[in-house]
Design a protein around this motif. Structure first.
Motif, PDB file in Angstrom:
ATOM      1  N   GLN A  76      -2.528  20.332 -51.475  1.00 30.99           N
ATOM      2  CA  GLN A  76      -1.748  19.228 -52.040  1.00 30.99           C
ATOM      3  C   GLN A  76      -2.636  18.013 -52.316  1.00 30.99           C
ATOM      4  O   GLN A  76      -2.531  17.388 -53.375  1.00 30.99           O
ATOM      5  CB  GLN A  76      -0.619  18.850 -51.087  1.00 30.99           C
ATOM      6  CG  GLN A  76       0.306  17.804 -51.669  1.00 30.99           C
ATOM      7  CD  GLN A  76       1.397  17.401 -50.699  1.00 30.99           C
ATOM      8  OE1 GLN A  76       1.211  17.446 -49.487  1.00 30.99           O
ATOM      9  NE2 GLN A  76       2.521  16.990 -51.230  1.00 30.99           N
ATOM     10  N   ALA A  77      -3.532  17.700 -51.399  1.00 25.73           N
ATOM     11  CA  ALA A  77      -4.440  16.571 -51.612  1.00 25.73           C
ATOM     12  C   ALA A  77      -5.372  16.841 -52.793  1.00 25.73           C
ATOM     13  O   ALA A  77      -5.649  15.939 -53.593  1.00 25.73           O
ATOM     14  CB  ALA A  77      -5.247  16.310 -50.343  1.00 25.73           C
ATOM     15  N   SER A  78      -5.835  18.080 -52.931  1.00 27.14           N
ATOM     16  CA  SER A  78      -6.713  18.434 -54.053  1.00 27.14           C
ATOM     17  C   SER A  78      -5.989  18.307 -55.384  1.00 27.14           C
ATOM     18  O   SER A  78      -6.575  17.841 -56.370  1.00 27.14           O
ATOM     19  CB  SER A  78      -7.235  19.861 -53.892  1.00 27.14           C
ATOM     20  OG  SER A  78      -8.016  19.961 -52.740  1.00 27.14           O
ATOM     21  N   LEU A  79      -4.746  18.736 -55.430  1.00 25.82           N
ATOM     22  CA  LEU A  79      -3.973  18.595 -56.669  1.00 25.82           C
ATOM     23  C   LEU A  79      -3.831  17.135 -57.075  1.00 25.82           C
ATOM     24  O   LEU A  79      -3.979  16.788 -58.246  1.00 25.82           O
ATOM     25  CB  LEU A  79      -2.596  19.240 -56.516  1.00 25.82           C
ATOM     26  CG  LEU A  79      -2.566  20.746 -56.609  1.00 25.82           C
ATOM     27  CD1 LEU A  79      -1.177  21.276 -56.272  1.00 25.82           C
ATOM     28  CD2 LEU A  79      -2.981  21.212 -57.982  1.00 25.82           C
ATOM     29  N   TRP A  80      -3.537  16.279 -56.110  1.00 22.14           N
ATOM     30  CA  TRP A  80      -3.387  14.852 -56.429  1.00 22.14           C
ATOM     31  C   TRP A  80      -4.716  14.243 -56.874  1.00 22.14           C
ATOM     32  O   TRP A  80      -4.742  13.400 -57.759  1.00 22.14           O
ATOM     33  CB  TRP A  80      -2.835  14.083 -55.230  1.00 22.14           C
ATOM     34  CG  TRP A  80      -1.341  14.105 -55.210  1.00 22.14           C
ATOM     35  CD1 TRP A  80      -0.538  14.940 -54.504  1.00 22.14           C
ATOM     36  CD2 TRP A  80      -0.479  13.268 -55.981  1.00 22.14           C
ATOM     37  NE1 TRP A  80       0.767  14.675 -54.779  1.00 22.14           N
ATOM     38  CE2 TRP A  80       0.834  13.647 -55.675  1.00 22.14           C
ATOM     39  CE3 TRP A  80      -0.684  12.232 -56.885  1.00 22.14           C
ATOM     40  CZ2 TRP A  80       1.943  13.036 -56.237  1.00 22.14           C
ATOM     41  CZ3 TRP A  80       0.418  11.613 -57.447  1.00 22.14           C
ATOM     42  CH2 TRP A  80       1.710  12.014 -57.126  1.00 22.14           C
ATOM     43  N   MET A  81      -5.811  14.661 -56.269  1.00 24.20           N
ATOM     44  CA  MET A  81      -7.103  14.042 -56.588  1.00 24.20           C
ATOM     45  C   MET A  81      -7.744  14.593 -57.858  1.00 24.20           C
ATOM     46  O   MET A  81      -8.517  13.896 -58.501  1.00 24.20           O
ATOM     47  CB  MET A  81      -8.073  14.220 -55.418  1.00 24.20           C
ATOM     48  CG  MET A  81      -7.666  13.455 -54.183  1.00 24.20           C
ATOM     49  SD  MET A  81      -7.348  11.707 -54.474  1.00 24.20           S
ATOM     50  CE  MET A  81      -8.936  11.152 -54.985  1.00 24.20           C
ATOM     51  N   TYR A  82      -7.446  15.836 -58.222  1.00 28.21           N
ATOM     52  CA  TYR A  82      -8.087  16.441 -59.393  1.00 28.21           C
ATOM     53  C   TYR A  82      -7.117  16.659 -60.552  1.00 28.21           C
ATOM     54  O   TYR A  82      -7.408  16.301 -61.688  1.00 28.21           O
ATOM     55  CB  TYR A  82      -8.745  17.779 -59.014  1.00 28.21           C
ATOM     56  CG  TYR A  82      -9.876  17.610 -58.054  1.00 28.21           C
ATOM     57  CD1 TYR A  82     -11.081  17.068 -58.468  1.00 28.21           C
ATOM     58  CD2 TYR A  82      -9.753  17.971 -56.721  1.00 28.21           C
ATOM     59  CE1 TYR A  82     -12.138  16.898 -57.586  1.00 28.21           C
ATOM     60  CE2 TYR A  82     -10.799  17.806 -55.836  1.00 28.21           C
ATOM     61  CZ  TYR A  82     -11.983  17.273 -56.277  1.00 28.21           C
ATOM     62  OH  TYR A  82     -13.012  17.106 -55.396  1.00 28.21           O
ATOM     63  N   LEU A  86      -6.646  14.515 -64.331  1.00 21.66           N
ATOM     64  CA  LEU A  86      -6.941  15.359 -65.483  1.00 21.66           C
ATOM     65  C   LEU A  86      -5.733  15.471 -66.411  1.00 21.66           C
ATOM     66  O   LEU A  86      -5.866  15.397 -67.634  1.00 21.66           O
ATOM     67  CB  LEU A  86      -7.382  16.750 -65.021  1.00 21.66           C
ATOM     68  CG  LEU A  86      -7.808  17.718 -66.111  1.00 21.66           C
ATOM     69  CD1 LEU A  86      -9.029  17.161 -66.852  1.00 21.66           C
ATOM     70  CD2 LEU A  86      -8.121  19.067 -65.519  1.00 21.66           C
ATOM     71  N   LEU A  87      -4.556  15.611 -65.839  1.00 24.27           N
ATOM     72  CA  LEU A  87      -3.336  15.648 -66.637  1.00 24.27           C
ATOM     73  C   LEU A  87      -3.130  14.327 -67.374  1.00 24.27           C
ATOM     74  O   LEU A  87      -2.745  14.308 -68.545  1.00 24.27           O
ATOM     75  CB  LEU A  87      -2.132  15.959 -65.742  1.00 24.27           C
ATOM     76  CG  LEU A  87      -0.795  16.107 -66.436  1.00 24.27           C
ATOM     77  CD1 LEU A  87      -0.809  17.327 -67.345  1.00 24.27           C
ATOM     78  CD2 LEU A  87       0.318  16.234 -65.406  1.00 24.27           C
ATOM     79  N   GLY A 116      -4.736   5.864 -65.216  1.00 22.27           N
ATOM     80  CA  GLY A 116      -3.395   5.936 -64.631  1.00 22.27           C
ATOM     81  C   GLY A 116      -3.271   7.057 -63.619  1.00 22.27           C
ATOM     82  O   GLY A 116      -2.639   6.905 -62.570  1.00 22.27           O
ATOM     83  N   GLY A 117      -3.889   8.206 -63.914  1.00 18.87           N
ATOM     84  CA  GLY A 117      -3.889   9.318 -62.966  1.00 18.87           C
ATOM     85  C   GLY A 117      -4.642   8.985 -61.694  1.00 18.87           C
ATOM     86  O   GLY A 117      -4.218   9.346 -60.600  1.00 18.87           O
ATOM     87  N   LEU A 118      -5.760   8.277 -61.828  1.00 17.94           N
ATOM     88  CA  LEU A 118      -6.510   7.848 -60.642  1.00 17.94           C
ATOM     89  C   LEU A 118      -5.706   6.867 -59.802  1.00 17.94           C
ATOM     90  O   LEU A 118      -5.701   6.942 -58.566  1.00 17.94           O
ATOM     91  CB  LEU A 118      -7.843   7.221 -61.047  1.00 17.94           C
ATOM     92  CG  LEU A 118      -8.921   8.182 -61.556  1.00 17.94           C
ATOM     93  CD1 LEU A 118     -10.138   7.387 -62.031  1.00 17.94           C
ATOM     94  CD2 LEU A 118      -9.307   9.185 -60.494  1.00 17.94           C
ATOM     95  N   LEU A 119      -5.016   5.949 -60.473  1.00 14.20           N
ATOM     96  CA  LEU A 119      -4.175   4.989 -59.738  1.00 14.20           C
ATOM     97  C   LEU A 119      -3.022   5.698 -59.030  1.00 14.20           C
ATOM     98  O   LEU A 119      -2.667   5.339 -57.897  1.00 14.20           O
ATOM     99  CB  LEU A 119      -3.650   3.912 -60.683  1.00 14.20           C
ATOM    100  CG  LEU A 119      -4.684   2.904 -61.165  1.00 14.20           C
ATOM    101  CD1 LEU A 119      -4.082   1.979 -62.225  1.00 14.20           C
ATOM    102  CD2 LEU A 119      -5.213   2.082 -59.997  1.00 14.20           C
ATOM    103  N   ALA A 120      -2.430   6.699 -59.679  1.00 15.69           N
ATOM    104  CA  ALA A 120      -1.358   7.465 -59.044  1.00 15.69           C
ATOM    105  C   ALA A 120      -1.885   8.210 -57.820  1.00 15.69           C
ATOM    106  O   ALA A 120      -1.229   8.251 -56.770  1.00 15.69           O
ATOM    107  CB  ALA A 120      -0.745   8.443 -60.046  1.00 15.69           C
TER     108      ALA A 120
END
Length: 155
Positions: A76-82, A86-87, A116-120
């Motif tokens: 789960q942490a990997s999905l949020w960080m990568y 990317l999305l 925005g993805g990094l901020l999320a």
């Protein structure tokens, strides 16, 4: 459960500072006996890592322990960080192209989507720091082994 062997350096307030050598990939590799990477990693400081882990009360400094974290937590942490940044990058690049064909707008959209993805991901990380499931835990004390990792004195 993803596990690593380590040595307890200090204990304070239910949190142990543990020194480990990153070897999870070595134990699953078919060439581990002929490669020598694990042996070099024990000598070199490059694969040494200090981590804080939730500890039990019966730990003592210098003990050899097994530290672990659940696989689903790491996934789960990997999905949020990568995946989320990317999305954001892909959506930021493709959505403006539906409105206009200017390349500059797509580039700005891609950069904005990535940011925005990094901020999320950063926001999600700050929310999960309160969750003890996201911290490694000392799972058990290695009673059948001598000290696995020598404590390195810092100069």
């Amino acid at each position: 459960m993803i596990e690593e062997n380590g040595t307890v350096l200090s204990i304070e307030g239910g949190i142990a500072e543990v020194e480990t050598i990153r070897t999870s990939s070595c134990t699953s590799c078919r060439a581990r006996h002929g490669c020598g990477h694990h042996t070099i990693a024990k000598v070199s400081n490059s694969n040494r890592m200090l981590m804080k882990a939730i500890a039990t009360d019966d730990l003592k400094t210098g003990q050899s322990v097994v530290v672990g974290i659940p696989e689903d937590t790491l996934l789960q942490a990997s999905l949020w960080m990568y995946a989320v940044p990317l999305l954001g990058l892909v959506l930021g690049a493709s959505l403006p192209s539906l409105v206009t064909e200017q390349t500059l707008v797509s580039v700005v959209g891609a950069i904005s989507g990535f940011a925005g993805g990094l901020l999320a991901a950063k926001w999600k990380s700050s929310q999960e720091t309160k969750n003890p499931d996201y911290y490694p835990r000392v799972l058990r004390i290695n009673t059948n082994q001598a000290q696995i990792i020598p404590v390195v004195q810092k100069a």
